[in-house]
Design a protein around this motif. Structure first.
Motif, PDB file in Angstrom:
ATOM      1  N   PRO A   9       0.850  -1.190   0.000  1.00  0.00           N
ATOM      2  CA  PRO A   9       0.000   0.000   0.000  1.00  0.00           C
ATOM      3  C   PRO A   9       0.886   1.241   0.000  1.00  0.00           C
ATOM      4  O   PRO A   9       2.061   1.177   0.388  1.00  0.00           O
ATOM      5  CB  PRO A   9      -0.794  -0.131   1.310  1.00  0.00           C
ATOM      6  CG  PRO A   9       0.025  -1.019   2.167  1.00  0.00           C
ATOM      7  CD  PRO A   9       0.772  -1.944   1.249  1.00  0.00           C
ATOM      8  N   GLU A  10       0.349   2.372  -0.418  1.00  0.00           N
ATOM      9  CA  GLU A  10       1.163   3.577  -0.568  1.00  0.00           C
ATOM     10  C   GLU A  10       1.821   4.008   0.745  1.00  0.00           C
ATOM     11  O   GLU A  10       2.975   4.451   0.769  1.00  0.00           O
ATOM     12  CB  GLU A  10       0.312   4.726  -1.120  1.00  0.00           C
ATOM     13  CG  GLU A  10       1.134   5.962  -1.480  1.00  0.00           C
ATOM     14  CD  GLU A  10       0.351   6.963  -2.293  1.00  0.00           C
ATOM     15  OE1 GLU A  10       0.915   8.017  -2.642  1.00  0.00           O
ATOM     16  OE2 GLU A  10      -0.834   6.699  -2.583  1.00  0.00           O
ATOM     17  N   LYS A  11       1.087   3.847   1.865  1.00  0.00           N
ATOM     18  CA  LYS A  11       1.655   4.276   3.148  1.00  0.00           C
ATOM     19  C   LYS A  11       2.892   3.443   3.511  1.00  0.00           C
ATOM     20  O   LYS A  11       3.849   3.956   4.112  1.00  0.00           O
ATOM     21  CB  LYS A  11       0.612   4.179   4.253  1.00  0.00           C
ATOM     22  CG  LYS A  11       0.104   2.782   4.539  1.00  0.00           C
ATOM     23  CD  LYS A  11      -0.914   2.782   5.670  1.00  0.00           C
ATOM     24  CE  LYS A  11      -1.399   1.365   5.971  1.00  0.00           C
ATOM     25  NZ  LYS A  11      -2.388   1.339   7.089  1.00  0.00           N
ATOM     26  N   ILE A  24      10.675   6.102   1.428  1.00  0.00           N
ATOM     27  CA  ILE A  24      10.830   7.543   1.612  1.00  0.00           C
ATOM     28  C   ILE A  24      11.474   7.837   2.967  1.00  0.00           C
ATOM     29  O   ILE A  24      12.445   8.586   3.074  1.00  0.00           O
ATOM     30  CB  ILE A  24       9.467   8.271   1.514  1.00  0.00           C
ATOM     31  CG1 ILE A  24       8.802   7.961   0.154  1.00  0.00           C
ATOM     32  CG2 ILE A  24       9.658   9.776   1.691  1.00  0.00           C
ATOM     33  CD1 ILE A  24       9.597   8.403  -1.042  1.00  0.00           C
ATOM     34  N   GLN A  25      10.918   7.203   4.017  1.00  0.00           N
ATOM     35  CA  GLN A  25      11.469   7.401   5.356  1.00  0.00           C
ATOM     36  C   GLN A  25      12.612   6.418   5.660  1.00  0.00           C
ATOM     37  O   GLN A  25      13.260   6.520   6.693  1.00  0.00           O
ATOM     38  CB  GLN A  25      10.367   7.243   6.403  1.00  0.00           C
ATOM     39  CG  GLN A  25       9.223   8.231   6.235  1.00  0.00           C
ATOM     40  CD  GLN A  25       8.140   8.031   7.273  1.00  0.00           C
ATOM     41  OE1 GLN A  25       8.408   7.627   8.405  1.00  0.00           O
ATOM     42  NE2 GLN A  25       6.895   8.322   6.903  1.00  0.00           N
ATOM     43  N   HIS A  48      10.348  -1.815   9.458  1.00  0.00           N
ATOM     44  CA  HIS A  48       8.952  -1.599   9.860  1.00  0.00           C
ATOM     45  C   HIS A  48       8.193  -2.918   9.692  1.00  0.00           C
ATOM     46  O   HIS A  48       7.835  -3.311   8.580  1.00  0.00           O
ATOM     47  CB  HIS A  48       8.318  -0.502   9.016  1.00  0.00           C
ATOM     48  CG  HIS A  48       6.989  -0.041   9.518  1.00  0.00           C
ATOM     49  ND1 HIS A  48       5.810  -0.602   9.105  1.00  0.00           N
ATOM     50  CD2 HIS A  48       6.675   0.917  10.424  1.00  0.00           C
ATOM     51  CE1 HIS A  48       4.791  -0.008   9.709  1.00  0.00           C
ATOM     52  NE2 HIS A  48       5.289   0.926  10.519  1.00  0.00           N
ATOM     53  N   VAL A  49       7.985  -3.626  10.803  1.00  0.00           N
ATOM     54  CA  VAL A  49       7.477  -5.001  10.765  1.00  0.00           C
ATOM     55  C   VAL A  49       6.130  -5.149  10.056  1.00  0.00           C
ATOM     56  O   VAL A  49       5.977  -6.029   9.205  1.00  0.00           O
ATOM     57  CB  VAL A  49       7.412  -5.589  12.193  1.00  0.00           C
ATOM     58  CG1 VAL A  49       6.769  -6.979  12.169  1.00  0.00           C
ATOM     59  CG2 VAL A  49       8.811  -5.671  12.790  1.00  0.00           C
ATOM     60  N   PRO A  50       5.106  -4.330  10.364  1.00  0.00           N
ATOM     61  CA  PRO A  50       3.815  -4.511   9.677  1.00  0.00           C
ATOM     62  C   PRO A  50       3.924  -4.417   8.156  1.00  0.00           C
ATOM     63  O   PRO A  50       3.303  -5.211   7.433  1.00  0.00           O
ATOM     64  CB  PRO A  50       2.951  -3.376  10.248  1.00  0.00           C
ATOM     65  CG  PRO A  50       3.544  -3.103  11.594  1.00  0.00           C
ATOM     66  CD  PRO A  50       5.023  -3.286  11.405  1.00  0.00           C
TER      67      PRO A  50
END
Length: 247
Positions: free
Chosen positions: A19-21, A28-29, A34-36
């Motif tokens: 997903p975009e997030k 980007i970050q 980031h596990v999820p």
């Protein structure tokens, strides 16, 4: 140039794999742990890999039968029950709008299983019955996918997958035990099915959250593991030259 590369990468990955997030979180970050989001990426990647692999999973079985011009060692009842389970999974997933990556292999495995069932009938001298079976299978699928079929019936069909898978695999295991060999059963197909069902436990939990789907794949993994173990046990066993009359 960097902006163009980033845009191209984003078009490739979103929303097919991320997903975009999550894309923003990882690329980007640069939050690479980031596990999820990593779980989503792994699940999507595995799911699409299983779907792609399913295009070829049962072809070794089909080619082995065609090469030997025989269906010896294959249980027709087992094939039919597997077909029922695959059809139920596909119809249930479509009606619940699950992502294609979580069930797409059911479509391709179903088509290959229909082919195997026809070949079993054909090599038993029942070609006309095999053609009728193909026509009936197509008609049943159309009815199940139509608005005429209540959702409760589709859910019941999916719920029946577990006993169908168990009974189907036990029938094949009993046939192997009775024959003392695995006949024209393809080792490549069996081991690929075993690995795919194991991976599907994770992807079904991650992508659908449906305990009925996940439970089906747990049962399927156990049953596929039994057939895989028999293949290893009977690896050097040969079918007798005199063909037994198939039931």
């Amino acid at each position: 140039m960097a902006t163009e590369v980033d845009g191209l990468l984003k078009r490739v990955l979103v929303p097919i794999l991320l997903p975009e997030k999550c894309y923003d979180q990882i690329f980007i970050q640069w939050d690479l742990l980031h596990v999820p989001c990593l779980k989503i990426l792994l699940s999507k990647g595995l799911g699409l890999g299983i779907v792609a692999g399913s295009l070829l999973v049962k072809l070794p079985q089909v080619f082995k039968m065609l090469g030997a011009k025989s269906a010896e060692g294959l249980s027709l009842q087992s094939v039919m029950l597997e077909l029922m389970a695959l059809t139920g999974t596909m119809v249930y997933s479509i009606t619940n709008n699950f992502p294609f990556s979580s069930w797409g292999e059911a479509l391709f495995l179903m088509l290959q299983t229909v082919t195997i069932a026809f070949l079993v009938l054909h090599y038993r001298g029942q070609t006309v019955k095999g053609v009728a079976f193909l026509a009936c299978s197509a008609l049943v699928l159309l009815v199940l996918l139509s608005p005429l079929t209540p959702q409760a019936v589709v859910t019941l069909l999916q719920a029946s997958n577990m006993p169908a898978v168990v009974v189907g695999r036990l029938l094949q295991a009993a046939t192997n035990y009775r024959n003392g060999h695995t006949g024209q059963l393809s080792a490549i197909t069996v081991f690929l099915l075993f690995g795919g069902s194991l991976a599907r436990i994770f992807t079904s939990i991650q992508e659908t959250g449906d305990p009925l789907m996940a439970g089906t794949f747990v049962v399927s993994s156990l049953c596929n593991g039994l057939i895989a173990a028999q293949l290893l046990f009977y690896w050097n066993a040969k079918a007798p030259h005199k063909k037994k009359k198939e039931q």
